[in-house]
Write an enzyme that holds these catalytic residues in place. Structure first.
Site, PDB file in Angstrom:
ATOM      1  N   GLU A 166     132.827 -29.599  44.860  1.00 36.64           N
ATOM      2  CA  GLU A 166     131.491 -29.007  44.753  1.00 36.64           C
ATOM      3  C   GLU A 166     130.975 -28.765  46.172  1.00 36.64           C
ATOM      4  N   GLN A 183     156.448 -17.135  67.138  1.00 36.67           N
ATOM      5  CA  GLN A 183     156.821 -17.047  68.552  1.00 36.67           C
ATOM      6  C   GLN A 183     158.202 -16.406  68.726  1.00 36.67           C
ATOM      7  N   ILE A 236     137.872 -23.338  43.249  1.00 41.41           N
ATOM      8  CA  ILE A 236     138.745 -23.826  42.201  1.00 41.41           C
ATOM      9  C   ILE A 236     139.884 -22.833  41.967  1.00 41.41           C
ATOM     10  N   ARG A 261     150.475 -35.000  45.827  1.00 38.33           N
ATOM     11  CA  ARG A 261     150.752 -34.928  47.272  1.00 38.33           C
ATOM     12  C   ARG A 261     152.215 -34.638  47.547  1.00 38.33           C
ATOM     13  N   GLU A 317     144.416 -30.936  48.511  1.00 39.23           N
ATOM     14  CA  GLU A 317     145.078 -32.160  48.030  1.00 39.23           C
ATOM     15  C   GLU A 317     144.819 -33.334  48.986  1.00 39.23           C
ATOM     16  N   GLY A 370     156.061 -10.091  69.481  1.00 42.89           N
ATOM     17  CA  GLY A 370     154.955  -9.275  68.992  1.00 42.89           C
ATOM     18  C   GLY A 370     155.066  -8.984  67.492  1.00 42.89           C
ATOM     19  N   THR A 378     142.537 -33.781  52.753  1.00 36.22           N
ATOM     20  CA  THR A 378     142.802 -33.247  54.093  1.00 36.22           C
ATOM     21  C   THR A 378     143.729 -34.218  54.844  1.00 36.22           C
ATOM     22  N   ALA A 437     130.408 -32.014  47.680  1.00 35.24           N
ATOM     23  CA  ALA A 437     131.453 -33.016  47.458  1.00 35.24           C
ATOM     24  C   ALA A 437     132.830 -32.402  47.653  1.00 35.24           C
TER      25      ALA A 437
HETATM   26  C1  LIG Z   1     148.589  -7.323  69.212  1.00 35.81           C
HETATM   27  C2  LIG Z   1     149.521  -6.836  70.266  1.00 35.81           C
HETATM   28  C3  LIG Z   1     149.062  -6.026  71.278  1.00 35.81           C
HETATM   29  C4  LIG Z   1     149.922  -5.537  72.264  1.00 35.81           C
HETATM   30  N1  LIG Z   1     149.469  -4.696  73.203  1.00 35.81           N
HETATM   31  C5  LIG Z   1     150.320  -4.097  74.069  1.00 35.81           C
HETATM   32  C6  LIG Z   1     149.878  -3.095  74.991  1.00 35.81           C
HETATM   33  O1  LIG Z   1     148.705  -2.753  75.035  1.00 35.81           O
HETATM   34  N2  LIG Z   1     150.781  -2.535  75.818  1.00 35.81           N
HETATM   35  C7  LIG Z   1     152.094  -2.863  75.798  1.00 35.81           C
HETATM   36  O2  LIG Z   1     152.870  -2.309  76.561  1.00 35.81           O
HETATM   37  N3  LIG Z   1     152.568  -3.820  74.938  1.00 35.81           N
HETATM   38  C8  LIG Z   1     151.709  -4.434  74.073  1.00 35.81           C
HETATM   39  N4  LIG Z   1     152.171  -5.396  73.174  1.00 35.81           N
HETATM   40  C9  LIG Z   1     153.572  -5.792  73.216  1.00 35.81           C
HETATM   41  C10 LIG Z   1     153.743  -7.217  73.831  1.00 35.81           C
HETATM   42  O3  LIG Z   1     153.562  -7.211  75.222  1.00 35.81           O
HETATM   43  C11 LIG Z   1     155.155  -7.697  73.442  1.00 35.81           C
HETATM   44  O4  LIG Z   1     155.103  -7.977  72.073  1.00 35.81           O
HETATM   45  C12 LIG Z   1     155.615  -8.883  74.249  1.00 35.81           C
HETATM   46  O5  LIG Z   1     155.927  -8.489  75.552  1.00 35.81           O
HETATM   47  C13 LIG Z   1     156.844  -9.553  73.650  1.00 35.81           C
HETATM   48  O6  LIG Z   1     157.866  -8.612  73.465  1.00 35.81           O
HETATM   49  P1  LIG Z   1     158.573  -8.485  72.054  1.00 35.81           P
HETATM   50  O7  LIG Z   1     157.548  -8.494  70.997  1.00 35.81           O
HETATM   51  O8  LIG Z   1     159.515  -7.352  72.084  1.00 35.81           O
HETATM   52  O9  LIG Z   1     159.366  -9.843  71.870  1.00 35.81           O
HETATM   53  P2  LIG Z   1     160.838 -10.189  72.452  1.00 35.81           P
HETATM   54  O10 LIG Z   1     160.921  -9.762  73.901  1.00 35.81           O
HETATM   55  O11 LIG Z   1     161.809  -9.627  71.504  1.00 35.81           O
HETATM   56  O12 LIG Z   1     160.834 -11.739  72.381  1.00 35.81           O
HETATM   57  C14 LIG Z   1     161.116 -12.468  71.220  1.00 35.81           C
HETATM   58  C15 LIG Z   1     161.187 -13.937  71.580  1.00 35.81           C
HETATM   59  O13 LIG Z   1     162.271 -14.167  72.462  1.00 35.81           O
HETATM   60  C16 LIG Z   1     161.816 -14.835  73.629  1.00 35.81           C
HETATM   61  N5  LIG Z   1     162.630 -14.434  74.774  1.00 35.81           N
HETATM   62  C17 LIG Z   1     162.970 -13.181  75.165  1.00 35.81           C
HETATM   63  N6  LIG Z   1     163.718 -13.233  76.256  1.00 35.81           N
HETATM   64  C18 LIG Z   1     163.878 -14.537  76.592  1.00 35.81           C
HETATM   65  C19 LIG Z   1     164.561 -15.230  77.632  1.00 35.81           C
HETATM   66  N7  LIG Z   1     165.252 -14.595  78.569  1.00 35.81           N
HETATM   67  N8  LIG Z   1     164.487 -16.585  77.633  1.00 35.81           N
HETATM   68  C20 LIG Z   1     163.780 -17.259  76.703  1.00 35.81           C
HETATM   69  N9  LIG Z   1     163.130 -16.629  75.695  1.00 35.81           N
HETATM   70  C21 LIG Z   1     163.177 -15.295  75.656  1.00 35.81           C
HETATM   71  C22 LIG Z   1     160.361 -14.440  73.743  1.00 35.81           C
HETATM   72  O14 LIG Z   1     159.639 -15.379  74.532  1.00 35.81           O
HETATM   73  C23 LIG Z   1     159.932 -14.431  72.299  1.00 35.81           C
HETATM   74  O15 LIG Z   1     159.653 -15.735  71.873  1.00 35.81           O
HETATM   75  C24 LIG Z   1     151.302  -5.889  72.218  1.00 35.81           C
HETATM   76  C25 LIG Z   1     151.760  -6.734  71.184  1.00 35.81           C
HETATM   77  C26 LIG Z   1     150.904  -7.181  70.219  1.00 35.81           C
HETATM   78  C27 LIG Z   1     151.441  -8.035  69.120  1.00 35.81           C
HETATM   79  C1  LIG Z   2     142.469 -22.292  48.792  1.00 31.49           C
HETATM   80  C2  LIG Z   2     141.794 -23.503  48.256  1.00 31.49           C
HETATM   81  C3  LIG Z   2     142.105 -23.971  46.996  1.00 31.49           C
HETATM   82  C4  LIG Z   2     141.453 -25.092  46.478  1.00 31.49           C
HETATM   83  N1  LIG Z   2     141.706 -25.462  45.195  1.00 31.49           N
HETATM   84  C5  LIG Z   2     140.950 -26.461  44.644  1.00 31.49           C
HETATM   85  C6  LIG Z   2     141.065 -26.759  43.243  1.00 31.49           C
HETATM   86  O1  LIG Z   2     141.861 -26.155  42.513  1.00 31.49           O
HETATM   87  N2  LIG Z   2     140.272 -27.738  42.723  1.00 31.49           N
HETATM   88  C7  LIG Z   2     139.383 -28.430  43.500  1.00 31.49           C
HETATM   89  O2  LIG Z   2     138.691 -29.272  42.977  1.00 31.49           O
HETATM   90  N3  LIG Z   2     139.257 -28.152  44.832  1.00 31.49           N
HETATM   91  C8  LIG Z   2     140.010 -27.186  45.416  1.00 31.49           C
HETATM   92  N4  LIG Z   2     139.845 -26.883  46.751  1.00 31.49           N
HETATM   93  C9  LIG Z   2     138.921 -27.637  47.557  1.00 31.49           C
HETATM   94  C10 LIG Z   2     139.627 -28.598  48.525  1.00 31.49           C
HETATM   95  O3  LIG Z   2     140.175 -29.677  47.842  1.00 31.49           O
HETATM   96  C11 LIG Z   2     138.600 -29.024  49.594  1.00 31.49           C
HETATM   97  O4  LIG Z   2     138.393 -27.920  50.428  1.00 31.49           O
HETATM   98  C12 LIG Z   2     139.042 -30.229  50.366  1.00 31.49           C
HETATM   99  O5  LIG Z   2     139.017 -31.363  49.566  1.00 31.49           O
HETATM  100  C13 LIG Z   2     138.182 -30.483  51.585  1.00 31.49           C
HETATM  101  O6  LIG Z   2     136.819 -30.519  51.264  1.00 31.49           O
HETATM  102  P1  LIG Z   2     135.759 -29.612  52.087  1.00 31.49           P
HETATM  103  O7  LIG Z   2     136.300 -28.260  52.165  1.00 31.49           O
HETATM  104  O8  LIG Z   2     134.441 -29.778  51.484  1.00 31.49           O
HETATM  105  O9  LIG Z   2     135.771 -30.197  53.538  1.00 31.49           O
HETATM  106  P2  LIG Z   2     134.905 -31.427  54.085  1.00 31.49           P
HETATM  107  O10 LIG Z   2     135.049 -32.573  53.176  1.00 31.49           O
HETATM  108  O11 LIG Z   2     133.536 -30.941  54.399  1.00 31.49           O
HETATM  109  O12 LIG Z   2     135.665 -31.769  55.409  1.00 31.49           O
HETATM  110  C14 LIG Z   2     135.443 -31.064  56.654  1.00 31.49           C
HETATM  111  C15 LIG Z   2     136.266 -31.752  57.728  1.00 31.49           C
HETATM  112  O13 LIG Z   2     135.805 -33.090  57.901  1.00 31.49           O
HETATM  113  C16 LIG Z   2     136.876 -33.999  57.775  1.00 31.49           C
HETATM  114  N5  LIG Z   2     136.399 -35.261  57.199  1.00 31.49           N
HETATM  115  C17 LIG Z   2     135.629 -35.440  56.093  1.00 31.49           C
HETATM  116  N6  LIG Z   2     135.435 -36.755  55.873  1.00 31.49           N
HETATM  117  C18 LIG Z   2     136.077 -37.404  56.872  1.00 31.49           C
HETATM  118  C19 LIG Z   2     136.236 -38.793  57.212  1.00 31.49           C
HETATM  119  N7  LIG Z   2     135.722 -39.747  56.474  1.00 31.49           N
HETATM  120  N8  LIG Z   2     136.973 -39.098  58.290  1.00 31.49           N
HETATM  121  C20 LIG Z   2     137.534 -38.123  59.047  1.00 31.49           C
HETATM  122  N9  LIG Z   2     137.407 -36.814  58.774  1.00 31.49           N
HETATM  123  C21 LIG Z   2     136.694 -36.461  57.700  1.00 31.49           C
HETATM  124  C22 LIG Z   2     137.863 -33.300  56.878  1.00 31.49           C
HETATM  125  O14 LIG Z   2     139.164 -33.845  57.042  1.00 31.49           O
HETATM  126  C23 LIG Z   2     137.749 -31.873  57.368  1.00 31.49           C
HETATM  127  O15 LIG Z   2     138.527 -31.710  58.505  1.00 31.49           O
HETATM  128  C24 LIG Z   2     140.506 -25.777  47.276  1.00 31.49           C
HETATM  129  C25 LIG Z   2     140.227 -25.323  48.555  1.00 31.49           C
HETATM  130  C26 LIG Z   2     140.834 -24.183  49.044  1.00 31.49           C
HETATM  131  C27 LIG Z   2     140.462 -23.710  50.411  1.00 31.49           C
END
Ligand SMILES: Cc1cc2nc3c(=O)[nH]c(=O)nc-3n(C[C@H](O)[C@H](O)[C@H](O)COP(=O)(O)OP(=O)(O)OC[C@H]3O[C@@H](n4cnc5c(N)ncnc54)[C@H](O)[C@@H]3O)c2cc1C
Ligand SMILES: Cc1cc2nc3c(=O)[nH]c(=O)nc-3n(C[C@H](O)[C@H](O)[C@H](O)COP(=O)(O)OP(=O)(O)OC[C@H]3O[C@@H](n4cnc5c(N)ncnc54)[C@H](O)[C@@H]3O)c2cc1C
Lengths: 253, 380
Positions: free
Chosen positions: B123, B332, B153, B239, B359, B336, B361, B126
């Protein structure tokens, strides 16, 4: 009508097969094994015939190692009624060759007297495509291979066969052996309740020795090699160049 | 593996179904936020709802470990689909344990998805603290009158029957709550709009309002005043289910990342040749395996009737945390592409987050683990 379906435990078709380093075969240690897909189609067809009221009982048979029991349980979960395991070896790497399998099956057929044997056209591990034919030969029964459709009526099976260049329909008098092709049907997913029920279905064990069949291999594997690596393609600039290459380089036009 | 032949067979069949039917549909279901009725119908035919319901009551009667295996495999296909299985499992477990023969008569319809159910606790005031619920059921003749509201729910927009926690005694705290089986088509029941969520977007989630909803004598599940305890008693299994669901999401991410790393080339080689990428993949794999083992050990404890509370909370907490962390790693690895809609890992990362929230938090799971440590000692 009673149907007998032989099922083989083979390397799962999703597994990337590795050749053993000494070239004596493929590595079967610790790889996932499953029912030969063609045998799954055979079991499915038998179960459909039973569901249609054509068949009354389905017996599945597997030959090989104890682990083939898993394969039999899968067939029972799909809907077979009883299973027979013929323990023929304890070595998971030993393939039981088609002639030995056909001989063992013929012993079971003599005892069970089925009206129809439905088998896979081949096992995907060594692609022999021989067991069904040999079994028909040993029994002196008619056979219809590569089935893509099976109809049973008036003591006959009318079978559509997938042959080069088309489809052929033949009639065979029962009892007969039919081997099945890929397009016959799509096997079902087994349901959880049927897995539970399968545990209670009878699974009988025999041995190759008791059936007096020698399973010693007659074939010797000389060499096993990996298929050649695929080489990268080439990019062509124009349709003309493509046609030129297809004509002069590939020689396919 | 340590799974027995039957559990392995169940795993294989659910895995094939998830690969062929669920996983290919997930992207569109997420985009359209659509209830996948056709998939649920097929699952019902395969007996994938009410996995623990005994054969005598129309289920397949599997143990908790098998249930965990099913949840992981379904979730590997799509978490929203698995979550429906988890919801039905929770409700049917309650009915099997506490339902009268007449109430249990609805099990076949629930397992066949002809009757869709909802589990209604949360709720506005709650959430984590369930003792704060304000929904009330007041005695009226042989029945009750229900008033109050529930939020978030699962299935609320589509469900036929709600299992609603309500207060029956204002003075008695958690001993004053009861569970009612409520016809959601009845007069006085109002459904709120469907929520638009970050992930698991095919799950239909929304609110329910009850104003003077009349409940008959048969509406009470189990004993009056025992609602809170009945709910808690199925939480262990719940759980384990959510933990397995989290493992399934992470596993799908690992599979996608390994495939991608082997084919994506940069600097003239597959990125899987770079140690920086290899270590990401290795950490993903080891955490997923560790989470899976925690889930299975908690499930086995339940099946053997051992004290499972600590294990179930550990499994839920760890699996949820690594599902989020390791799907982030999968993003990662995709670079991109992983950030772009339509790539599976982008969805998996969003789908994972809720496993730390519902289920119980993950803060609450830690609280439970700590409480168990203080109460029963560090060895268990
Ligand atoms: C929302 C968004 C906006 C963007 N905007 C622009 C933009 O404005 N202009 C532009 O030019 N580009 C843009 N990009 C592209 C962005 O810069 C590339 O996505 C980025 O450089 C990574 O290249 P990639 O996606 O081809 O990944 P990849 O190069 O294929 O990499 C894949 C994975 O391999 C890892 N990896 C690659 N080589 C190595 C290595 N030698 N050693 C260890 N790990 C490696 C990388 O770290 C990564 O985890 C954008 C991308 C997004 C998602
Ligand atoms: C997609 C989705 C499906 C769901 N389905 C169902 C369903 O079918 N039936 C149903 O009954 N409910 C459902 N829920 C509700 C769900 O169980 C609650 O969202 C959840 O129990 C957390 O309650 P809250 O969102 O009110 O968060 P809050 O209780 O307000 O918690 C907020 C934050 O405070 C933390 N917190 C609260 N108390 C403490 C404490 N004592 N110590 C430390 N940290 C604390 C929490 O861990 C959390 O990080 C659903 C929720 C979602 C998003």
């Amino acid at each position: 009508m009673k149907i007998l379906v032989p099922v083989k435990r083979v390397i799962d078709y999703n597994v990337k097969v590795r050749v053993r380093t000494d070239g004596s075969g493929v590595d079967l240690a610790n790889v996932k094994m499953s029912m030969n897909p063609f045998d799954e189609i055979a079991v499915e067809e038998a179960v459909r015939l039973k569901e249609k009221g054509v068949a009354s009982e389905i017996v599945v048979v597997s030959i090989g190692v104890q682990q083939a029991k898993d394969t039999l349980r899968s067939a029972l979960a799909m809907g077979a009624d009883r299973a027979i395991l013929i323990d023929a070896t304890s070595d998971v790497n030993q393939d039981i060759e088609p002639l030995a399998v056909a001989r063992l099956l013929s012993r079971i057929v003599e005892a069970e007297r089925p009206d129809l044997v439905i088998a896979g056209k081949q096992a995907i591990d060594n692609d022999m495509n021989a067991t069904g034919q040999m079994l028909a030969g040993l029994l002196g029964w008619g056979q219809a291979t590569f089935a893509s459709k099976i109809e049973i009526a008036d003591g006959r099976a009318v079978v559509t066969r997938e042959v080069d260049g088309g489809l052929q329909t033949i009639g065979v008098r029962l009892p007969a052996v039919v081997t099945v092709d890929l397009r016959l049907n799509e096997p079902r997913y087994v349901s959880l309740p049927s897995i539970m029920k399968a545990k209670k279905k009878p699974l009988e064990e025999r041995t190759a020795a008791a059936l007096d069949v020698d399973v010693t291999p007659r074939l010797k594997i000389v060499r096993t090699v990996e298929p050649p690596q695929r080489v990268a393609g080439v990019r062509v600039a124009s349709v003309d160049e493509l046609i030129e290459k297809l004509k002069n380089q590939a020689g396919v036009l | 593996m340590y799974l027995n032949e039957t559990q392995e067979q169940v795993r294989e069949t659910v895995q094939a179904f998830a690969d062929d039917v669920i996983r290919p549909a997930a992207e569109a279901l997420d985009r359209e936020e659509r209830f996948p009725a056709e998939i649920f119908d097929e699952m019902a035919k395969l007996g994938l709802f009410g996995i623990g319901v005994p054969e005598a009551l129309g289920g397949p009667g599997f143990d908790t470990l098998t249930y965990a295996v099913v949840m992981e495999e379904l979730s590997r296909g799509y978490a929203s689909v698995a979550d429906q299985c988890g919801l039905v499992e929770l409700i049917s477990t309650l009915l099997v344990r506490h339902g009268t023969e007449r109430q249990q008569a609805m099990l076949p319809d629930i397992l066949a998805m002809r009757r869709k159910v909802a589990y209604c606790i949360t709720e506005p005031e709650a959430g984590t603290d369930v003792s704060g619920i304000r929904t009330t059921a007041e005695k009226d003749g042989d029945g009750w009158v229900l008033n109050g509201g529930k939020i978030w729910i699962h299935n609320a927009p589509v469900a036929d029957t709600g299992f609603v926690l309500a207060r029956t005694d204002k003075e008695a705290g958690t001993r004053g709550m009861s569970i009612f089986i409520v016809d959601l088509h009845a007069r006085g029941v109002e459904r709120g709009p469907k929520e638009h969520k970050m992930g698991q977007r095919a799950s239909q989630v929304g609110g329910l309002n009850f104003s003077d909803v009349r409940l008959g004598r048969d509406a009470l599940l189990g004993e009056a005043g025992r609602g809170f305890h009945m709910m808690m008693s199925v939480l262990d299994k719940g759980r384990v289910g959510i933990a397995a669901l989290a493992v399934g999401i992470a596993q799908a991410g690992l599979e996608a990342a390994v495939d991608y790393a082997g084919t994506r080339k940069q600097f003239g080689k597959p990125i899987s040749d770079f140690q920086g990428v290899q270590w990401l993949l290795a950490d993903m794999a080891k955490d997923i395996e560790a989470a899976r083992l925690l889930v299975h050990s908690a499930a086995v404890k339940i099946d053997r009737g051992l004290d499972a509370t600590r294990s179930c909370s550990m499994a839920k907490c760890f699996a949820g945390d690594i599902a989020v962390a390791r799907t982030a790693d999968a993003v990662q690895v995709f670079g991109g592409s992983g950030y772009i809609r339509g790539f599976e890992v982008e969805r998996l990362y969003r789908d994972a987050k809720i496993t730390q929230i519902y289920e119980g938090t993950n803060q609450i799971q830690r609280m439970i683990i700590a409480r168990e440590l203080m109460k029963k000692g560090a060895r268990a």
